[in-house]
Design a protein around this motif. Structure first.
Motif, PDB file in Angstrom:
ATOM      1  N   ARG A 202      -7.160  -8.417   4.180  1.00  0.00           N
ATOM      2  CA  ARG A 202      -6.774  -9.318   4.290  1.00  0.00           C
ATOM      3  C   ARG A 202      -6.227 -10.398   3.427  1.00  0.00           C
ATOM      4  O   ARG A 202      -5.695 -11.260   3.724  1.00  0.00           O
ATOM      5  N   SER A 203      -6.708 -10.565   2.135  1.00  0.00           N
ATOM      6  CA  SER A 203      -6.737 -11.228   0.848  1.00  0.00           C
ATOM      7  C   SER A 203      -4.305 -10.186   1.123  1.00  0.00           C
ATOM      8  O   SER A 203      -3.656 -11.114   0.493  1.00  0.00           O
ATOM      9  N   ALA A 204      -5.540  -9.096   0.736  1.00  0.00           N
ATOM     10  CA  ALA A 204      -3.702  -8.456   0.426  1.00  0.00           C
ATOM     11  C   ALA A 204      -2.773  -8.721   1.441  1.00  0.00           C
ATOM     12  O   ALA A 204      -1.054  -8.954   1.365  1.00  0.00           O
ATOM     13  N   GLU A 205      -2.798  -9.078   2.935  1.00  0.00           N
ATOM     14  CA  GLU A 205      -1.581  -9.353   3.993  1.00  0.00           C
ATOM     15  C   GLU A 205      -1.267 -10.793   3.530  1.00  0.00           C
ATOM     16  O   GLU A 205      -0.779 -11.378   3.837  1.00  0.00           O
ATOM     17  N   ILE A 206      -2.312 -11.790   3.363  1.00  0.00           N
ATOM     18  CA  ILE A 206      -1.881 -13.518   3.114  1.00  0.00           C
ATOM     19  C   ILE A 206      -0.999 -13.459   1.949  1.00  0.00           C
ATOM     20  O   ILE A 206      -0.264 -14.105   1.602  1.00  0.00           O
ATOM     21  N   LEU A 207      -1.099 -12.536   0.806  1.00  0.00           N
ATOM     22  CA  LEU A 207      -0.283 -12.179  -0.651  1.00  0.00           C
ATOM     23  C   LEU A 207       1.129 -11.688  -0.646  1.00  0.00           C
ATOM     24  O   LEU A 207       1.800 -12.386  -1.724  1.00  0.00           O
ATOM     25  N   PHE A 208       1.113 -11.013   0.625  1.00  0.00           N
ATOM     26  CA  PHE A 208       1.810  -9.824   0.227  1.00  0.00           C
ATOM     27  C   PHE A 208       3.298 -10.867   1.282  1.00  0.00           C
ATOM     28  O   PHE A 208       4.636 -10.507  -0.348  1.00  0.00           O
ATOM     29  N   PRO A 209       3.832 -11.882   0.822  1.00  0.00           N
ATOM     30  CA  PRO A 209       4.788 -12.518   1.546  1.00  0.00           C
ATOM     31  C   PRO A 209       5.505 -12.873   0.303  1.00  0.00           C
ATOM     32  O   PRO A 209       6.942 -13.404  -0.036  1.00  0.00           O
ATOM     33  N   PHE A 210       3.904 -13.690  -0.300  1.00  0.00           N
ATOM     34  CA  PHE A 210       4.734 -14.250  -1.601  1.00  0.00           C
ATOM     35  C   PHE A 210       5.208 -13.246  -2.897  1.00  0.00           C
ATOM     36  O   PHE A 210       6.758 -13.892  -3.133  1.00  0.00           O
ATOM     37  N   VAL A 211       4.774 -11.820  -2.635  1.00  0.00           N
ATOM     38  CA  VAL A 211       5.325 -10.893  -3.272  1.00  0.00           C
ATOM     39  C   VAL A 211       6.935 -10.551  -2.968  1.00  0.00           C
ATOM     40  O   VAL A 211       7.853 -10.658  -3.791  1.00  0.00           O
TER      41      VAL A 211
ATOM     42  N   LEU B 262     -21.989   3.046   4.439  1.00  0.00           N
ATOM     43  CA  LEU B 262     -21.754   2.210   3.656  1.00  0.00           C
ATOM     44  C   LEU B 262     -20.593   0.937   4.476  1.00  0.00           C
ATOM     45  O   LEU B 262     -21.390  -0.472   4.048  1.00  0.00           O
ATOM     46  N   GLU B 263     -20.045   0.484   4.597  1.00  0.00           N
ATOM     47  CA  GLU B 263     -19.317  -0.294   4.594  1.00  0.00           C
ATOM     48  C   GLU B 263     -18.808  -0.101   5.985  1.00  0.00           C
ATOM     49  O   GLU B 263     -18.542   0.682   6.728  1.00  0.00           O
ATOM     50  N   LYS B 264     -18.941  -1.795   6.269  1.00  0.00           N
ATOM     51  CA  LYS B 264     -18.737  -1.572   7.677  1.00  0.00           C
ATOM     52  C   LYS B 264     -17.254  -2.295   8.732  1.00  0.00           C
ATOM     53  O   LYS B 264     -17.098  -2.624   9.835  1.00  0.00           O
ATOM     54  N   GLY B 265     -17.037  -2.523   7.266  1.00  0.00           N
ATOM     55  CA  GLY B 265     -15.754  -3.585   7.741  1.00  0.00           C
ATOM     56  C   GLY B 265     -14.356  -2.636   7.979  1.00  0.00           C
ATOM     57  O   GLY B 265     -14.841  -0.843   8.522  1.00  0.00           O
ATOM     58  N   LYS B 266     -13.632  -3.001   9.001  1.00  0.00           N
ATOM     59  CA  LYS B 266     -12.304  -2.169   9.793  1.00  0.00           C
ATOM     60  C   LYS B 266     -10.979  -2.647   9.152  1.00  0.00           C
ATOM     61  O   LYS B 266     -11.162  -4.522   9.116  1.00  0.00           O
ATOM     62  N   ILE B 267      -9.900  -1.753   9.058  1.00  0.00           N
ATOM     63  CA  ILE B 267      -9.258  -2.334   8.421  1.00  0.00           C
ATOM     64  C   ILE B 267      -8.159  -2.273   9.726  1.00  0.00           C
ATOM     65  O   ILE B 267      -7.604  -0.592   9.898  1.00  0.00           O
ATOM     66  N   GLY B 268      -6.641  -2.603   9.741  1.00  0.00           N
ATOM     67  CA  GLY B 268      -5.618  -2.114  10.770  1.00  0.00           C
ATOM     68  C   GLY B 268      -4.835  -1.538  10.018  1.00  0.00           C
ATOM     69  O   GLY B 268      -4.802  -1.389   9.012  1.00  0.00           O
ATOM     70  N   SER B 269      -3.519  -0.745  10.580  1.00  0.00           N
ATOM     71  CA  SER B 269      -2.339  -0.256   9.948  1.00  0.00           C
ATOM     72  C   SER B 269      -1.894  -1.147   9.263  1.00  0.00           C
ATOM     73  O   SER B 269      -1.116  -0.014   8.766  1.00  0.00           O
ATOM     74  N   ARG B 270      -1.204  -1.883  10.062  1.00  0.00           N
ATOM     75  CA  ARG B 270      -0.711  -3.444   9.347  1.00  0.00           C
ATOM     76  C   ARG B 270      -0.964  -3.143   7.950  1.00  0.00           C
ATOM     77  O   ARG B 270      -0.365  -3.144   7.018  1.00  0.00           O
ATOM     78  N   GLN B 271      -2.123  -3.513   7.983  1.00  0.00           N
ATOM     79  CA  GLN B 271      -3.220  -3.756   6.604  1.00  0.00           C
ATOM     80  C   GLN B 271      -3.469  -2.545   5.583  1.00  0.00           C
ATOM     81  O   GLN B 271      -2.634  -2.714   4.161  1.00  0.00           O
ATOM     82  N   LEU B 272      -3.147  -1.867   6.411  1.00  0.00           N
ATOM     83  CA  LEU B 272      -3.138  -0.388   5.687  1.00  0.00           C
ATOM     84  C   LEU B 272      -1.824  -0.343   4.802  1.00  0.00           C
ATOM     85  O   LEU B 272      -1.621   0.016   3.659  1.00  0.00           O
ATOM     86  N   THR B 273      -0.995  -0.383   5.353  1.00  0.00           N
ATOM     87  CA  THR B 273       0.252  -0.119   5.207  1.00  0.00           C
ATOM     88  C   THR B 273       0.827  -1.602   3.351  1.00  0.00           C
ATOM     89  O   THR B 273       1.214  -1.047   2.761  1.00  0.00           O
TER      90      THR B 273
END
Length: 362
Positions: free
Chosen positions: A144-153, A2-13
Motif C-alpha cells: 500500500r505504501s508503494a501504491e501511494i508513493l508511486f505517483p510521486f515517482v 506466516l504472512e496473512k496479508g494479500k496483495i493485488g496484481s496492480r500492487q505487484l506491478t
C-alpha cells in the motif's frame, strides 16, 4: 502461513517497477557506460528486450509448480528435507547479503553526496529503523505504501526528463557501434543482472498475490516499464554528461540532475533524483529484508517472523560495515564478483529447481 496479508496484481506491478528501478537508477548508467561507452543505451535496449521475457517465464513457471508456497518452502518439496533446507539457507544468505549491499549504497550515497560530515553508521541506523518498522508491519502495508508513493515517482521522473531536454547534446552518442558488438554485450550483463536477475526475492511474495492468473502479466509489465525508465536515464546521462563523465562518476544520474538549468532560475534540482531514489531504494530494501526474515522463519518452522526483525536489523548493520569497509572495496566487489554471484541465485538455481520439479511431475 506466516504472512496473512494479500496483495493485488496492480500492487505487484507497482512493487516490481519500484523494486527494479531501486538503486539501479543511480549506478546502472556508470557501470554500463564504462563497458559499452556511448552505446550504453543500446545495451539497455538489448537487455530489456531479453531479460523480462526470460526472467518472467522462469519465475512464473517455477511458481506454477507450487502456487501456494514460497521459494524456500518449495525448495524443500523439490529437493527433499535436508538438501532443500541447505538450498533454502543459501537463498536466505543471498537475500541477506543483497540487503547489506543496499544498506551500504545508502550510507555511501548519503555521506558522499548529501551529508558528508555525518558518520555512515548514523545514516545506516536511521534508515534501518524505518525498514524494521516496514518489515514488522508486513507485506500488505508495504504494498500500500508503494501504491501511494508511486505517483510521486512518476511525476518526478517525468519532470526530470522534461527539464533535461535543453541540455541534450546528440553528438555525445557518436560514433554509434564503435568497437562492435562485444562492448554492447559486456554492458548488457550488469544491465540484466542488477535490475532483473536480483528479483528472485519476488518469488517469496507471489503466493500472497490474490489474482493468481495475472501474476505473469504483472511481472512482465513491471519489468518492462522499469527497464524502459533505466534505458532513458542511461541515454540522458550519456547525452547530457558525455560518456567519459558518465563512466567516471559513481552516481551519474545524480550529477545529471545538477545540470538542469532553466533560464538561470531553475537550477541544481538534484533533490528530484534524490527523492526518486529514496522511494525506490526504500521499497527494494524493505522487500529484500522482509523476505530474508520471512524465509528464515519458514525454514526454521517458526510461528511468526517478527521476533527475527530487530536482531537481524542490528546484525545487518554490523555485517554491512565488515563486508565493505570502504567505497573502493565495495565498488570492486560489485563490478567483479556480484554479477556472477547474483546470476547463480537469480537464474541458475531457479532453473535447476524448475528442471527437477518438471522431472518430478513427469
Amino acid at each position: 502461513m506466516l504472512e496473512k496479508g494479500k496483495i493485488g496484481s496492480r500492487q505487484l506491478t507497482i512493487l516490481v517497477i519500484l523494486y527494479t528501478i531501486g538503486d539501479s537508477i543511480l549506478v546502472i548508467p556508470s557501470i554500463v557506460a564504462s563497458e559499452a561507452k556511448q552505446n550504453g543505451w543500446v545495451s539497455g535496449i538489448f537487455s530489456v528486450a531479453i531479460a523480462p521475457l526470460v526472467v518472467v517465464f522462469l519465475y512464473d513457471a517455477l511458481r506454477k509448480c507450487y502456487p501456494d508456497l514460497t521459494l524456500v518452502e518449495y525448495s524443500q518439496k523439490i529437493l527433499g528435507k535436508w538438501l532443500g533446507i541447505a538450498i533454502s539457507l543459501l537463498f536466505i544468505s543471498y537475500f541477506f547479503i543483497t540487503t547489506a549491499t543496499y544498506l551500504r549504497e545508502i550510507g555511501d550515497f548519503m555521506t558522499s553526496q548529501i551529508m558528508p560530515d555525518t558518520p555512515i553508521q548514523v545514516i545506516m541506523f536511521l534508515f534501518m529503523s524505518i525498514v524494521l518498522m516496514s518489515a514488522r508491519l508486513g507485506l500488505e502495508p508495504l504494498a500500500r505504501s508503494a501504491e501511494i508513493l508511486f505517483p510521486f515517482v512518476v511525476i518526478l521522473l517525468s519532470s526530470l526528463m522534461i527539464l533535461l531536454l535543453p541540455e541534450i547534446k546528440f553528438q555525445n552518442l557518436q560514433p554509434v557501434w564503435e568497437g562492435g558488438v562485444k562492448p554492447v554485450i559486456r554492458g548488457s550483463i550488469p544491465f540484466i543482472v542488477i535490475p532483473f536477475i536480483e528479483q528472485v526475492a519476488v518469488l517469496m511474495i507471489l503466493p500472497f498475490v490474490s489474482q493468481k492468473d495475472r501474476i505473469r502479466k504483472s511481472l512482465f509489465v513491471g519489468q518492462l516499464l522499469a527497464g524502459s525508465v533505466l534505458i532513458i536515464i542511461t541515454m540522458l546521462a550519456i547525452l547530457v554528461l558525455g560518456v567519459d563523465l558518465t563512466a567516471k562518476e559513481i552516481y551519474p544520474s545524480y550529477k545529471l540532475a545538477q545540470k538542469i538549468n532553466i533560464a538561470n532560475f531553475l537550477t541544481r534540482l538534484e533533490a528530484i533524483l534524490a527523492i526518486i531514489w529514496f522511494i525506490t531504494i526504500f521499497i527494494r530494501f524493505s522487500l529484500s529484508f522482509y523476505v530474508t526474515v520471512l524465509g528464515l522463519a519458514q525454514t526454521l518452522k517458526l510461528q511468526d517472523y517478527r521476533p527475527l526483525v530487530f536482531p537481524f536489523g542490528m546484525i545487518l548493520i554490523v555485517f554491512t560495515l565488515i563486508m565493505a569497509p570502504n567505497t573502493v572495496y565495495y565498488s570492486n566487489f560489485i563490478l567483479d564478483i556480484w554479477p556472477f554471484y547474483a546470476m547463480t541465485f537469480g537464474f541458475l538455481l531457479p532453473l535447476l529447481l524448475l528442471t527437477i520439479a518438471k522431472v518430478h511431475k513427469k
